[in-house]
Design an enzyme around this catalytic site. Structure first.
Site, PDB file in Angstrom:
ATOM      1  N   GLN A 336      31.247   0.238  36.728  1.00  0.00           N
ATOM      2  CA  GLN A 336      31.891   1.275  35.903  1.00  0.00           C
ATOM      3  C   GLN A 336      30.910   2.396  35.552  1.00  0.00           C
ATOM      4  O   GLN A 336      31.262   3.578  35.576  1.00  0.00           O
ATOM      5  CB  GLN A 336      32.433   0.617  34.624  1.00  0.00           C
ATOM      6  N   GLU A 363      28.509 -25.610  41.035  1.00  0.00           N
ATOM      7  CA  GLU A 363      27.843 -26.636  40.213  1.00  0.00           C
ATOM      8  C   GLU A 363      28.601 -26.912  38.919  1.00  0.00           C
ATOM      9  O   GLU A 363      28.023 -27.053  37.843  1.00  0.00           O
ATOM     10  CB  GLU A 363      26.371 -26.261  39.990  1.00  0.00           C
TER      11      GLU A 363
HETATM   12  C1  FAD Z   1      29.907 -20.552  47.737  1.00  0.00           C
HETATM   13  C2  FAD Z   1      30.059 -21.978  47.273  1.00  0.00           C
HETATM   14  C3  FAD Z   1      28.995 -22.863  47.438  1.00  0.00           C
HETATM   15  C4  FAD Z   1      29.135 -24.196  47.066  1.00  0.00           C
HETATM   16  N1  FAD Z   1      28.114 -25.075  47.310  1.00  0.00           N
HETATM   17  C5  FAD Z   1      28.315 -26.407  47.098  1.00  0.00           C
HETATM   18  C6  FAD Z   1      27.337 -27.368  47.519  1.00  0.00           C
HETATM   19  O1  FAD Z   1      26.273 -27.022  48.049  1.00  0.00           O
HETATM   20  N2  FAD Z   1      27.615 -28.687  47.327  1.00  0.00           N
HETATM   21  C7  FAD Z   1      28.769 -29.123  46.764  1.00  0.00           C
HETATM   22  O2  FAD Z   1      28.937 -30.323  46.619  1.00  0.00           O
HETATM   23  N3  FAD Z   1      29.713 -28.227  46.353  1.00  0.00           N
HETATM   24  C8  FAD Z   1      29.526 -26.885  46.506  1.00  0.00           C
HETATM   25  N4  FAD Z   1      30.483 -25.980  46.117  1.00  0.00           N
HETATM   26  C9  FAD Z   1      31.724 -26.459  45.549  1.00  0.00           C
HETATM   27  C10 FAD Z   1      31.901 -26.156  44.067  1.00  0.00           C
HETATM   28  O3  FAD Z   1      31.034 -26.949  43.310  1.00  0.00           O
HETATM   29  C11 FAD Z   1      33.394 -26.379  43.751  1.00  0.00           C
HETATM   30  O4  FAD Z   1      34.094 -25.315  44.346  1.00  0.00           O
HETATM   31  C12 FAD Z   1      33.662 -26.455  42.260  1.00  0.00           C
HETATM   32  O5  FAD Z   1      33.099 -27.601  41.703  1.00  0.00           O
HETATM   33  C13 FAD Z   1      35.173 -26.432  41.966  1.00  0.00           C
HETATM   34  O6  FAD Z   1      35.852 -27.374  42.749  1.00  0.00           O
HETATM   35  P1  FAD Z   1      37.148 -26.899  43.564  1.00  0.00           P
HETATM   36  O7  FAD Z   1      36.797 -25.702  44.345  1.00  0.00           O
HETATM   37  O8  FAD Z   1      37.692 -28.077  44.277  1.00  0.00           O
HETATM   38  O9  FAD Z   1      38.176 -26.422  42.460  1.00  0.00           O
HETATM   39  P2  FAD Z   1      39.178 -27.371  41.645  1.00  0.00           P
HETATM   40  O10 FAD Z   1      38.463 -28.544  41.104  1.00  0.00           O
HETATM   41  O11 FAD Z   1      40.403 -27.591  42.453  1.00  0.00           O
HETATM   42  O12 FAD Z   1      39.529 -26.426  40.409  1.00  0.00           O
HETATM   43  C14 FAD Z   1      40.496 -25.375  40.504  1.00  0.00           C
HETATM   44  C15 FAD Z   1      40.588 -24.721  39.114  1.00  0.00           C
HETATM   45  O13 FAD Z   1      41.029 -25.684  38.144  1.00  0.00           O
HETATM   46  C16 FAD Z   1      40.099 -25.720  37.063  1.00  0.00           C
HETATM   47  N5  FAD Z   1      40.016 -27.083  36.533  1.00  0.00           N
HETATM   48  C17 FAD Z   1      39.845 -28.236  37.244  1.00  0.00           C
HETATM   49  N6  FAD Z   1      39.778 -29.296  36.410  1.00  0.00           N
HETATM   50  C18 FAD Z   1      39.894 -28.800  35.145  1.00  0.00           C
HETATM   51  C19 FAD Z   1      39.880 -29.377  33.842  1.00  0.00           C
HETATM   52  N7  FAD Z   1      39.735 -30.701  33.644  1.00  0.00           N
HETATM   53  N8  FAD Z   1      40.029 -28.555  32.773  1.00  0.00           N
HETATM   54  C20 FAD Z   1      40.186 -27.212  32.941  1.00  0.00           C
HETATM   55  N9  FAD Z   1      40.185 -26.605  34.150  1.00  0.00           N
HETATM   56  C21 FAD Z   1      40.044 -27.383  35.230  1.00  0.00           C
HETATM   57  C22 FAD Z   1      38.775 -25.269  37.662  1.00  0.00           C
HETATM   58  O14 FAD Z   1      37.881 -24.775  36.672  1.00  0.00           O
HETATM   59  C23 FAD Z   1      39.252 -24.187  38.621  1.00  0.00           C
HETATM   60  O15 FAD Z   1      39.433 -22.985  37.914  1.00  0.00           O
HETATM   61  C24 FAD Z   1      30.344 -24.636  46.457  1.00  0.00           C
HETATM   62  C25 FAD Z   1      31.402 -23.727  46.265  1.00  0.00           C
HETATM   63  C26 FAD Z   1      31.267 -22.423  46.677  1.00  0.00           C
HETATM   64  C27 FAD Z   1      32.443 -21.480  46.484  1.00  0.00           C
END
Ligand code: FAD
Length: 379
Positions: A336, A363
């Site tokens: 912005q 994480e």
């Molecule tokens: C670029 C990138 C690098 C990554 N690197 C790694 C890695 O090296 N190793 C690894 O193991 N993982 C890695 N991840 C995975 C990352 O840790 C997960 O994407 C993250 O933990 C969320 O899991 P999910 O994507 O399955 O979302 P989901 O768990 O499906 O969550 C979807 C939404 O629901 C919300 N939600 C879920 N449960 C709750 C709750 N109980 N209360 C409130 N809200 C909730 C979440 O906050 C989110 O907004 C990486 C992800 C990305 C995008």
């Protein structure tokens, strides 16, 4: 802008000077181009490794630099202010050494000097396509067979997939829930470990992220880290430390965006005056500067608890939550401040804004950090 830091030793001041010089020379000039082309700077990480930056918080007897976490995090912060993907790579690698360094028996600990020596790169495989936030529900299975575990399943979103030399695999060796999970350390060349095509990400394009298929991959049983069933505890312990690394990345990115926006606002003139002289914009920058300082203070407070051997999990969650929300806000507002110029790739702030988003997700999403904090309040 120079950040005025109070460090615990003369050695730490020297280290931060060296890192600043290295980051200015090796990272800053390459970041924009590599990010645009989506190329992982593997060789650059070797350079950092040879400079001793891939094992900073680990003991000297294992080849580390025995630096307090508060120093390591400020190194990450400086790297992130020049190129987030490289700082994130250092943070993920450091996280990937944590299970062996902290829980490994004699057999796996002898691998540590190579793991933190600078030539090898690690990855941390917890998330799965069906289970991210609910990591205790993971389904990748490891079945003992002879002197091996046979690992089958799929991991998702794995940073360094296809580029790492070793993988921490969190997998099910027992029944459902957290107690059925174990941690294995596997060489990347193990037959049956098959990294998939890299994801096409919004930002951090120089950081490779992909699924990994485990197709009856045989991992020797002496690569078990900790005891069977201890894997989830190990995963969470690594994440407590890793979340501080992500907080440091966020502080560095936010500082870079703030510096760029401030510089621009001092030079850009409208209505015959530098735009920073308009209170509406000057106060906006003042708020951003305050948030960046607060995020750094929270991160360092948590790190100092860790360095003192005190519980720091909740404080690490607060630091990750606040620092990454701050990075999102500061980078968005930096766009912005630049007006139309903020929206084009000629300036780095649009990239910073795209990069900040992922820090609120990895994480443990920021919703999960709130869960950690609210549970500690409820106890
Ligand atoms: C670029 C990138 C690098 C990554 N690197 C790694 C890695 O090296 N190793 C690894 O193991 N993982 C890695 N991840 C995975 C990352 O840790 C997960 O994407 C993250 O933990 C969320 O899991 P999910 O994507 O399955 O979302 P989901 O768990 O499906 O969550 C979807 C939404 O629901 C919300 N939600 C879920 N449960 C709750 C709750 N109980 N209360 C409130 N809200 C909730 C979440 O906050 C989110 O907004 C990486 C992800 C990305 C995008």
């Amino acid at each position: 802008m120079t950040v005025d830091r109070i460090l615990p030793s003369d050695e730490a001041y020297d280290l931060l000077d060296l890192v600043t010089e290295l980051a200015d020379r090796e990272l800053a000039p390459r970041a924009g181009d590599f990010e645009q082309r989506g190329v992982f700077p593997r060789e650059l990480l070797r350079t950092l490794g040879r400079a001793g930056l891939l094992g900073l918080p680990y003991p000297e007897e294992h080849g580390g630099a025995a630096q307090p976490y508060e120093v390591y995090l400020q190194v990450l912060e400086i790297l992130a202010s020049r190129w987030l993907a490289v700082a994130e790579a250092v943070s993920v690698h450091t996280l990937s050494c944590h299970p062996v360094a902290t829980f490994g028996g004699e057999q796996v600990r002898k691998l540590l000097p190579d793991m933190i020596g600078g030539e090898l790169l690690g990855a941390y495989c917890l998330s799965e396509p069906q289970g991210g936030s609910d990591a205790a529900a993971l389904t990748t299975r490891a079945v003992p067979d002879g002197g091996d575990y046979v690992v089958s399943g799929t991991k998702a979103w794995i940073t360094h997939a296809g580029n790492a030399d070793f993988y921490n695999i969190f997998c099910r060796t027992g029944g459902p829930g957290a107690r059925g999970i174990s941690c294995l350390l596997a060489d990347a060349g193990t037959p049956g470990i098959v990294p998939q095509a890299a994801e096409r990400t919004m930002g951090l394009r120089a950081s490779p992220v992909a699924q990994i298929a485990f197709d009856e991959a045989r991992v020797p049983t002496d690569r078990l880290v900790g005891a069977e069933g201890e894997g989830f505890r190990i995963a969470l312990s690594a994440l407590d430390s890793g979340r501080l690394g992500i907080a440091a990345c966020a502080v560095g990115l936010a500082q870079a965006a703030l510096d760029y926006a401030t510089d621009y606002a001092r030079q850009r003139e409208q209505f015959g005056r530098p735009i920073i002289d308009f209170q509406g914009l000057g106060f906006l920058l003042a708020d951003l500067a305050t948030q960046v300082s607060a995020a750094r203070a929270l991160m360092l407070a948590a790190a100092r608890l860790r360095d003192a051997g005190r519980p720091y999990s909740t404080e690490a969650a607060k630091a990750k939550l606040f620092a990454t929300d701050t990075a999102m806000r500061v980078t968005t507002d930096a766009v912005q401040v630049l007006g139309g110029a903020g929206y084009v790739a000629d300036h780095p702030v649009e990239r910073y804004m795209r990069e900040a988003k992922v820090l609120q997700i990895v994480e443990g999403t920021n919703q999960i950090q709130r869960l950690v904090i609210s549970r500690s309040l409820a106890r």
